[in-house]
Scaffold this motif. Structure first.
Motif, PDB file in Angstrom:
ATOM      1  N   TYR A  83      -3.919   2.867 -10.600  1.00 31.09           N
ATOM      2  CA  TYR A  83      -3.482   4.255 -10.473  1.00 31.09           C
ATOM      3  C   TYR A  83      -4.432   5.150 -11.264  1.00 31.09           C
ATOM      4  CZ  TYR A  83       0.802   2.205  -8.668  1.00 31.09           C
ATOM      5  OH  TYR A  83       1.699   1.493  -7.914  1.00 31.09           O
ATOM      6  N   THR A  84      -4.780   6.277 -10.661  1.00 33.07           N
ATOM      7  CA  THR A  84      -5.642   7.236 -11.333  1.00 33.07           C
ATOM      8  C   THR A  84      -4.832   8.488 -11.638  1.00 33.07           C
ATOM      9  OG1 THR A  84      -7.549   6.379 -10.134  1.00 33.07           O
ATOM     10  CG2 THR A  84      -7.809   8.535 -11.188  1.00 33.07           C
ATOM     11  N   ALA A  85      -4.945   8.965 -12.873  1.00 28.44           N
ATOM     12  CA  ALA A  85      -4.197  10.143 -13.307  1.00 28.44           C
ATOM     13  C   ALA A  85      -5.049  11.398 -13.130  1.00 28.44           C
ATOM     14  CB  ALA A  85      -3.781   9.986 -14.764  1.00 28.44           C
ATOM     15  N   ALA A  86      -4.391  12.548 -13.278  1.00 27.07           N
ATOM     16  CA  ALA A  86      -5.071  13.830 -13.087  1.00 27.07           C
ATOM     17  C   ALA A  86      -6.258  13.969 -14.043  1.00 27.07           C
ATOM     18  CB  ALA A  86      -4.079  14.971 -13.288  1.00 27.07           C
ATOM     19  N   ASP A  87      -6.147  13.391 -15.231  1.00 24.20           N
ATOM     20  CA  ASP A  87      -7.238  13.507 -16.209  1.00 24.20           C
ATOM     21  C   ASP A  87      -8.304  12.429 -16.006  1.00 24.20           C
ATOM     22  OD1 ASP A  87      -6.086  11.194 -17.093  1.00 24.20           O
ATOM     23  OD2 ASP A  87      -5.551  11.929 -19.088  1.00 24.20           O
ATOM     24  N   GLY A  88      -8.179  11.645 -14.931  1.00 24.49           N
ATOM     25  CA  GLY A  88      -9.177  10.629 -14.630  1.00 24.49           C
ATOM     26  C   GLY A  88      -8.862   9.272 -15.230  1.00 24.49           C
TER      27      GLY A  88
ATOM     28  N   GLU B  36       0.837  -1.208   0.000  1.00 26.15           N
ATOM     29  CA  GLU B  36       0.000   0.000   0.000  1.00 26.15           C
ATOM     30  C   GLU B  36       0.873   1.259   0.000  1.00 26.15           C
ATOM     31  OE1 GLU B  36      -3.055  -0.566   3.073  1.00 26.15           O
ATOM     32  OE2 GLU B  36      -4.388  -1.028   1.376  1.00 26.15           O
ATOM     33  N   ARG B  37       1.967   1.210   0.763  1.00 31.76           N
ATOM     34  CA  ARG B  37       2.888   2.358   0.766  1.00 31.76           C
ATOM     35  C   ARG B  37       3.538   2.521  -0.613  1.00 31.76           C
ATOM     36  NH1 ARG B  37       7.806   2.504   0.652  1.00 31.76           N
ATOM     37  NH2 ARG B  37       8.067   0.345   1.285  1.00 31.76           N
ATOM     38  N   HIS B  38       3.865   1.376  -1.245  1.00 34.67           N
ATOM     39  CA  HIS B  38       4.460   1.416  -2.582  1.00 34.67           C
ATOM     40  C   HIS B  38       3.525   2.135  -3.557  1.00 34.67           C
ATOM     41  CE1 HIS B  38       6.835   0.140  -6.038  1.00 34.67           C
ATOM     42  NE2 HIS B  38       5.722  -0.283  -6.606  1.00 34.67           N
ATOM     43  N   GLY B  39       2.244   1.780  -3.504  1.00 36.04           N
ATOM     44  CA  GLY B  39       1.280   2.442  -4.383  1.00 36.04           C
ATOM     45  C   GLY B  39       1.265   3.947  -4.158  1.00 36.04           C
ATOM     46  N   ARG B  40       1.337   4.335  -2.895  1.00 33.77           N
ATOM     47  CA  ARG B  40       1.303   5.775  -2.593  1.00 33.77           C
ATOM     48  C   ARG B  40       2.549   6.500  -3.126  1.00 33.77           C
ATOM     49  NH1 ARG B  40      -0.788   3.913   2.342  1.00 33.77           N
ATOM     50  NH2 ARG B  40       1.201   4.177   3.407  1.00 33.77           N
ATOM     51  N   VAL B  41       3.747   5.878  -2.979  1.00 37.76           N
ATOM     52  CA  VAL B  41       4.956   6.586  -3.439  1.00 37.76           C
ATOM     53  C   VAL B  41       5.026   6.621  -4.965  1.00 37.76           C
ATOM     54  CG1 VAL B  41       6.260   6.177  -1.325  1.00 37.76           C
ATOM     55  CG2 VAL B  41       6.484   4.557  -3.225  1.00 37.76           C
ATOM     56  N   VAL B  42       4.478   5.584  -5.610  1.00 41.77           N
ATOM     57  CA  VAL B  42       4.409   5.623  -7.079  1.00 41.77           C
ATOM     58  C   VAL B  42       3.497   6.769  -7.515  1.00 41.77           C
ATOM     59  CG1 VAL B  42       3.578   4.414  -9.141  1.00 41.77           C
ATOM     60  CG2 VAL B  42       4.923   3.167  -7.438  1.00 41.77           C
ATOM     61  N   ALA B  43       2.316   6.854  -6.883  1.00 43.47           N
ATOM     62  CA  ALA B  43       1.358   7.902  -7.254  1.00 43.47           C
ATOM     63  C   ALA B  43       1.918   9.287  -6.973  1.00 43.47           C
ATOM     64  CB  ALA B  43       0.042   7.697  -6.500  1.00 43.47           C
TER      65      ALA B  43
ATOM     66  N   PRO C  87       6.912  -1.078 -16.812  1.00 43.30           N
ATOM     67  CA  PRO C  87       5.547  -0.547 -16.862  1.00 43.30           C
ATOM     68  C   PRO C  87       5.479   0.811 -17.533  1.00 43.30           C
ATOM     69  CG  PRO C  87       6.458  -0.166 -14.682  1.00 43.30           C
ATOM     70  CD  PRO C  87       7.542  -0.827 -15.499  1.00 43.30           C
ATOM     71  N   SER C  88       4.284   1.181 -17.904  1.00 44.81           N
ATOM     72  CA  SER C  88       4.036   2.497 -18.482  1.00 44.81           C
ATOM     73  C   SER C  88       2.918   3.160 -17.680  1.00 44.81           C
ATOM     74  CB  SER C  88       3.633   2.335 -19.950  1.00 44.81           C
ATOM     75  OG  SER C  88       3.192   3.560 -20.472  1.00 44.81           O
ATOM     76  N   LEU C  89       3.205   4.341 -17.153  1.00 43.64           N
ATOM     77  CA  LEU C  89       2.230   5.063 -16.339  1.00 43.64           C
ATOM     78  C   LEU C  89       2.140   6.505 -16.831  1.00 43.64           C
ATOM     79  CD1 LEU C  89       2.984   4.008 -12.637  1.00 43.64           C
ATOM     80  CD2 LEU C  89       0.795   3.749 -13.831  1.00 43.64           C
ATOM     81  N   PRO C  90       0.960   7.130 -16.718  1.00 45.12           N
ATOM     82  CA  PRO C  90       0.844   8.551 -17.060  1.00 45.12           C
ATOM     83  C   PRO C  90       1.717   9.403 -16.143  1.00 45.12           C
ATOM     84  CG  PRO C  90      -1.315   7.554 -16.722  1.00 45.12           C
ATOM     85  CD  PRO C  90      -0.304   6.559 -16.270  1.00 45.12           C
ATOM     86  N   GLU C  91       2.012  10.621 -16.575  1.00 42.26           N
ATOM     87  CA  GLU C  91       2.913  11.507 -15.819  1.00 42.26           C
ATOM     88  C   GLU C  91       2.349  11.880 -14.448  1.00 42.26           C
ATOM     89  OE1 GLU C  91       5.872  13.325 -16.579  1.00 42.26           O
ATOM     90  OE2 GLU C  91       6.291  11.891 -18.196  1.00 42.26           O
ATOM     91  N   SER C  92       1.172  12.450 -14.423  1.00 47.59           N
ATOM     92  CA  SER C  92       0.679  12.998 -13.160  1.00 47.59           C
ATOM     93  C   SER C  92      -0.417  12.111 -12.585  1.00 47.59           C
ATOM     94  CB  SER C  92       0.148  14.409 -13.370  1.00 47.59           C
ATOM     95  OG  SER C  92      -0.780  14.420 -14.426  1.00 47.59           O
ATOM     96  N   LEU C  93      -0.052  11.380 -11.525  1.00 48.01           N
ATOM     97  CA  LEU C  93      -1.002  10.490 -10.867  1.00 48.01           C
ATOM     98  C   LEU C  93      -1.551  11.165  -9.623  1.00 48.01           C
ATOM     99  CD1 LEU C  93       1.113   7.220 -11.134  1.00 48.01           C
ATOM    100  CD2 LEU C  93      -0.865   7.830 -12.519  1.00 48.01           C
ATOM    101  N   THR C  94      -2.804  10.870  -9.304  1.00 48.09           N
ATOM    102  CA  THR C  94      -3.410  11.485  -8.129  1.00 48.09           C
ATOM    103  C   THR C  94      -3.636  10.468  -7.013  1.00 48.09           C
ATOM    104  OG1 THR C  94      -5.587  11.147  -9.087  1.00 48.09           O
ATOM    105  CG2 THR C  94      -4.566  13.290  -9.453  1.00 48.09           C
TER     106      THR C  94
END
Ligand SMILES: [Zn+2]
Length: 257
Positions: A80-85, A22-29, A52-59
Motif C-alpha cells: 500500500y502506498t500512502a499520500a506521503d509516498g 486485487e479487489r480487496h487491495g483496492r477497497v483497503v486503499a 495490521p497497522s496502515l497509514p490513514e490516507s492510502l492512494t
C-alpha cells in the motif's frame, strides 16, 4: 484508471481468488471499511481489524505476490502506498469458506516486535538496576551476597537465606527456551502492526536457571523448540525510553549439523 486489462497470473492460484484479492487491495486503499470487513473471516473480525497497522490516507495498492500454502491457504502480499509516498506491506492469508474467499490472517511485513508501554522499571524502582543494565548493554540479574542464590523476578529478601544484601550481576546474555507462546490477539493498542508475535521464557543456566521473558525476533512462521539456545539482543528506544530485552534463536549449530 479502471481495472487492469490483464489480471496477474500466479501459479497454482485460482483465478477467482486473484480477482478477490486485487479487489480487496483496492477497497483497503480506498478506505471502504464495510467492504474490507466483508472480506474478513466472520469469527476473527475483531482480531483481524486490529492486527495490521496502515497509514490513514492510502492512494494505491499493488498485489506483489500470491501463492498457495499448506492447509488450503493462500498467502498474498499487498503493498500500500500512502499520500506521503510511504509504503506498507501487508501479508494476508486467505481461505475458501462456503460463502467465498475470506481473510483468515493478516500482518505487517517485515515482522517487528511490539514495544509495551509498560517497559521500564517498576513503580517502586526495585528493579531499576536491571533496566540500567540494559542501557549499559548488559543483562543484570540480582544475586544474594550471603548464599549466592540468583533472585528473579526481583525480591528485596533472599528466598533462601532471608538476607537483605544482594548485588546486580551482569550475566552472559544467552539461555534456552523454557516455554513460548504466539500472541494473535490485539490485547493492547501497541500490538497493532506487530501481530502475531512470539514471547519466549528463556532459562539462564549461568544465573541459577532463572527465567527471563522477552519477545523473539524474526519469529514470523518460526516455531521455537523447548531447550533451543537463544541469545539476548538489547533494543534501544527511539525516544528517551528504556531499552528492552529481545531474544533471538541461535540456530547456527543446527544449520551446520
Ligand atoms: Zn541468600
Amino acid at each position: 484508471m479502471g481495472r487492469p486489462m490483464t489480471p496477474k497470473v500466479f501459479p497454482g492460484v485460482p483465478a477467482d481468488l486473484v480477482e478477490v484479492v486485487e479487489r480487496h487491495g483496492r477497497v483497503v486503499a480506498a478506505g471502504d471499511n464495510r467492504a474490507v470487513l466483508a472480506d474478513f473471516r466472520p469469527d476473527r473480525i475483531g482480531q483481524l481489524i486490529a492486527s495490521p497497522s496502515l497509514p490513514e490516507s492510502l492512494t494505491s495498492a499493488e498485489l506483489l505476490d500470491l501463492r498457495p500454502e499448506e492447509g488450503g491457504l493462500f498467502a498474498a502480499r499487498i503493498r500500500y502506498t500512502a499520500a506521503d509516498g510511504g509504503q506498507t506491506v501487508l501479508r494476508s492469508r486467505w481461505i475458501r469458506l462456503p460463502e467465498g474467499w475470506r481473510v483468515t490472517e493478516v500482518r505487517n511485513l517485515p515482522a517487528t516486535a511490539p514495544r509495551m508501554t509498560t517497559a521500564g522499571p517498576a513503580e517502586d524502582g526495585s528493579d531499576t538496576p536491571h533496566w540500567e543494565g540494559l542501557r549499559a548493554g548488559e543483562v543484570r540479574v540480582p544475586r544474594c551476597d550471603g548464599c549466592a542464590t540468583w533472585i528473579w523476578p526481583y525480591r528485596p529478601i533472599c528466598p533462601r537465606c532471608h538476607g537483605f544484601e544482594l548485588s546486580w550481576v551482569a550475566v552472559e546474555p544467552t539461555g534456552t527456551v523454557y516455554s513460548w507462546t504466539r500472541t494473535w490477539q490485539p490485547f493492547a493498542p501497541e500490538f497493532s502492526g506487530h501481530l502475531p508475535f512470539v514471547t519466549v521464557l528463556a532459562e539462564l543456566p549461568q544465573a541459577g536457571g532463572r527465567r527471563l521473558l522477552g519477545i523473539l525476533l524474526d519469529a514470523d512462521g518460526v516455531d521455537p523448540l523447548v531447550g533451543e539456545p537463544v541469545r539476548a539482543e538489547i533494543e534501544g528506544a527511539a525516544d528517551s525510553g528504556w531499552p528492552v530485552l529481545r531474544w533471538r534463536l541461535d540456530r547456527r549449530e543446527v544449520r551446520q549439523g
